[in-house]
Design an enzyme around this catalytic site. Structure first.
Site, PDB file in Angstrom:
ATOM      1  N   SER A 108       0.829  -1.188   0.000  1.00 58.94           N
ATOM      2  CA  SER A 108       0.000   0.000   0.000  1.00 58.94           C
ATOM      3  C   SER A 108       0.877   1.258   0.000  1.00 58.94           C
ATOM      4  O   SER A 108       1.768   1.389  -0.836  1.00 58.94           O
ATOM      5  CB  SER A 108      -0.966  -0.058   1.194  1.00 58.94           C
ATOM      6  OG  SER A 108      -1.973   0.918   1.093  1.00 58.94           O
TER       7      SER A 108
ATOM      8  N   LYS B 133       4.527   2.171  -2.125  1.00 58.93           N
ATOM      9  CA  LYS B 133       5.029   3.396  -2.753  1.00 58.93           C
ATOM     10  C   LYS B 133       6.426   3.708  -2.199  1.00 58.93           C
ATOM     11  O   LYS B 133       7.355   4.079  -2.929  1.00 58.93           O
ATOM     12  CB  LYS B 133       4.095   4.563  -2.463  1.00 58.93           C
ATOM     13  CG  LYS B 133       2.615   4.349  -2.758  1.00 58.93           C
ATOM     14  CD  LYS B 133       1.802   5.577  -2.379  1.00 58.93           C
ATOM     15  CE  LYS B 133       0.357   5.297  -2.035  1.00 58.93           C
ATOM     16  NZ  LYS B 133      -0.442   4.649  -3.054  1.00 58.93           N
TER      17      LYS B 133
ATOM     18  N   TRP C 113      -9.333   0.417  -6.162  1.00 65.46           N
ATOM     19  CA  TRP C 113      -8.789   1.707  -5.711  1.00 65.46           C
ATOM     20  C   TRP C 113      -7.326   1.850  -6.121  1.00 65.46           C
ATOM     21  O   TRP C 113      -6.858   2.938  -6.431  1.00 65.46           O
ATOM     22  CB  TRP C 113      -8.955   1.813  -4.201  1.00 65.46           C
ATOM     23  CG  TRP C 113      -8.797   3.170  -3.605  1.00 65.46           C
ATOM     24  CD1 TRP C 113      -7.872   3.550  -2.677  1.00 65.46           C
ATOM     25  CD2 TRP C 113      -9.609   4.329  -3.839  1.00 65.46           C
ATOM     26  NE1 TRP C 113      -8.044   4.867  -2.322  1.00 65.46           N
ATOM     27  CE2 TRP C 113      -9.117   5.374  -3.018  1.00 65.46           C
ATOM     28  CE3 TRP C 113     -10.708   4.582  -4.659  1.00 65.46           C
ATOM     29  CZ2 TRP C 113      -9.672   6.649  -3.006  1.00 65.46           C
ATOM     30  CZ3 TRP C 113     -11.256   5.859  -4.642  1.00 65.46           C
ATOM     31  CH2 TRP C 113     -10.748   6.876  -3.824  1.00 65.46           C
TER      32      TRP C 113
ATOM     33  N   HIS D 282      -7.300  -5.807  -0.740  1.00 65.38           N
ATOM     34  CA  HIS D 282      -6.101  -5.024  -0.433  1.00 65.38           C
ATOM     35  C   HIS D 282      -5.419  -5.624   0.799  1.00 65.38           C
ATOM     36  O   HIS D 282      -5.783  -5.330   1.945  1.00 65.38           O
ATOM     37  CB  HIS D 282      -6.531  -3.579  -0.165  1.00 65.38           C
ATOM     38  CG  HIS D 282      -5.413  -2.600  -0.040  1.00 65.38           C
ATOM     39  ND1 HIS D 282      -4.657  -2.182  -1.113  1.00 65.38           N
ATOM     40  CD2 HIS D 282      -4.931  -1.936   1.041  1.00 65.38           C
ATOM     41  CE1 HIS D 282      -3.760  -1.298  -0.707  1.00 65.38           C
ATOM     42  NE2 HIS D 282      -3.897  -1.134   0.591  1.00 65.38           N
TER      43      HIS D 282
END
Length: 404
Positions: free
Chosen positions: A238, A242, A329, A379
Site C-alpha cells: 500500500s 510506494k 482503488w 487489499h
C-alpha cells in the site's frame, strides 16, 4: 471515482527513453544521464528532495537471541538514532538459525509496530508513537500487548526463514508518524532549514522520509555479519509499497524491489485517473508527497513524469509488482500497464524484462527480471503473495551473491 475501463480518459505517457532535450536513448551507455533526469523530476514534482544523512545512524541499544521461534531463528533487535537528537527507530531482524554465512534479507516497514508482525514475546514493545488503527487498535497511539502478533498473517516469518532468507522490519511511525498533526515527531523536522517551519514545496514528504529511513537501516545492515547486504530486497504494501519503490529508486543497494498493491503514487499510472487519483490522494494524505505534487490535482497529464518512469529507476535490478482483483482503488490494470511501459528500459539494459504483453489472469504470476501477478481478493498481503515473492527472490538472489 473511475472504476470502469470505458471511462478512462485518453492519455499519452512520457517516453522514459527520450530525454528532456528530445534525444532518444539508444544504448545502455546513454541510460545513466536519462535516469538522472527522471530521478530529478520525481524529486522535484512528486516525492521531494531528501537531505544527505547526518553522519549515519548510531546504534544505541542491541539485543540478540540465538534460539528464537523455537530454534528456527536468530532474533536481533537494534535501536538506531537517526540524528543526534532523534528520533530513534527499532530494527527487528529474524535470520535463519544455522545459516552458513550471511543471508539475503527482505526489508520492509510495518504499520503497527514490530510487535505486530509476530506473536514472539521477545519482540520489544514499542516505546514511542504507533498507529492507532489496525486489526487490533492501539488507543492513544501507544503500543499494547493485545496487538502482539496481530499482523502476522502479512509477514510469513517462518516461510521466509525456511527458504533461507532473513526478514527485517521497522515501525514506519518511528521515522515519521502518518499524521500531519504529528510533524513534531518526524525526522523531517530535524532538517527543516532555519526560518522555515515545514519543508519547502520541493522538499521531502512522508513517503520520501520513510524511504530515507529504509536507507538508514541499509547502512546498519552493511555492518551486520549475519546479513549479506549485497542481497537486500525492499518490500512494501500500500503506501509502504510506494515507499519501497522510491527507496529502490534512490538507493541502488536494494538489489530487488517488491511493490504490493501500491496504487496511486506507487506503481499505478496516474494518467489513467482510475480508482484513487492524484487529487484524492493529495487531499486525503497531504503529507505523503512534496508540495509541488498538488499542482497536478486534476491535471495528471501536465506532470512531466508518470509512474512507469518510477519503475525504470530500479532497472536493471529485479522488480516485482503485485495487484489484487478486488482492489480497484489501487488500479490493478494501471499497475500492470505501468510495468509493461517500463519493460523497454529493462530490455535496453540487457535483461529479459516482463514475459507478458497482456495482463495475466488472476493467480497466474509471470516472472522475468520484471514480475507481476494479480491475486484474487482484496487489499492485503497474503501467504500466497509471499510464496511468489520468495520464488522471485530465488530466481535472482539465491546462491549468486548479487542480483542477476
Amino acid at each position: 471515482m473511475i472504476d470502469n475501463e470505458a471511462q478512462v480518459p485518453p492519455y499519452t505517457l512520457p517516453d522514459p527513453l527520450v530525454s528532456e532535450s528530445g534525444q532518444r536513448v539508444t544504448g545502455p551507455q546513454d541510460w545513466p544521464a536519462r535516469r538522472g533526469e527522471i530521478l530529478r523530476l520525481f524529486e522535484e514534482h512528486v516525492y521531494g528532495r531528501c537531505p544527505a544523512p547526518a553522519g549515519g545512524a548510531a546504534a544505541v541499544r542491541c539485543e540478540t537471541a540465538a534460539a528464537a521461534l523455537n530454534g528456527l531463528a536468530v532474533r536481533r533487535q537494534v535501536r538506531l538514532r537517526l540524528t543526534d537528537d532523534g528520533p530513534d527507530m527499532d530494527v527487528l531482524l529474524y535470520l535463519p538459525a544455522g545459516a552458513e554465512g550471511p543471508v539475503p534479507l527482505f526489508l520492509g516497514l510495518n504499520f503497527g509496530g514490530n510487535h505486530t508482525v509476530h506473536a514472539d514475546p521477545g519482540i520489544w514493545l514499542p516505546e514511542g508513537y504507533v498507529r492507532a488503527g489496525g486489526r487490533v487498535p492501539q488507543p492513544g497511539n501507544r503500543a499494547t500487548e493485545a496487538a502482539r502478533g496481530s499482523a502476522s498473517a502479512r509477514w510469513a516469518v517462518e516461510a521466509i526463514l525456511q527458504r533461507g532468507y532473513g526478514l527485517g522490519t521497522i515501525n514506519y511511525c518511528d521515522i515519521e508518524p502518518d499524521d500531519p498533526a504529528e510533524f513534531g515527531r518526524s525526522v523531517r523536522l530535524r532538517f527543516v532549514p532555519a526560518g522555515q517551519s515545514r519543508p519547502a514545496d520541493d522538499q521531502w514528504g512522508a513517503i520520501a522520509a520513510w524511504a530515507w529511513g529504509l536507507s538508514r537501516a541499509a547502512d546498519y545492515l552493511e555492518t551486520d555479519e549475519l546479513v549479506d547486504a549485497s542481497r537486500l530486497a525492499v518490500i512494501g504494501h500500500s503506501r509502504l509499497g510506494k515507499t519501497a519503490l522510491w527507496a529502490s529508486a534512490t538507493d541502488p543497494r536494494f538489489a530487488l524491489a517488491i511493490s504490493n498493491n501500491s496504487g496511486c503514487g506507487g506503481a499505478a499510472l496516474s494518467r489513467r485517473c482510475f480508482g484513487e487519483t492524484v487529487e484524492r490522494i493529495n487531499t486525503s494524505f497531504p503529507h505523503w508527497f512534496c508540495g509541488n505534487f498538488k499542482r497536478y490535482n486534476g491535471r495528471e497529464s501536465d506532470c512531466p513524469v508518470d509512474q512507469h518512469m518510477l519503475l525504470t529507476l530500479t532497472a536493471p535490478r529485479p522488480l516485482y509488482v503485485a495487484s489484487a482483483s478486488e482492489d480497484l482503488w489501487a488500479d490493478p490494470r494501471g499497475e500492470f500497464l505501468s510495468l509493461l511501459a517500463a519493460d523497454p528500459v529493462y530490455r535496453l539494459l540487457g535483461t529479459d524484462g516482463l514475459p507478458a504483453t497482456d495482463m495475466p489472469p488472476c493467480d497466474h504470476p509471470v516472472m522475468g527480471t520484471l514480475g507481476y501477478h494479480v491475486r484474487t481478493g482484496g487489499h492485503d498481503v497474503t501467504p500466497w503473495d509471499w510464496r511468489n515473492y520468495l520464488d522471485f527472490a530465488d530466481r535472482h538472489l539465491q546462491r549468486t551473491g548479487k542480483a542477476v
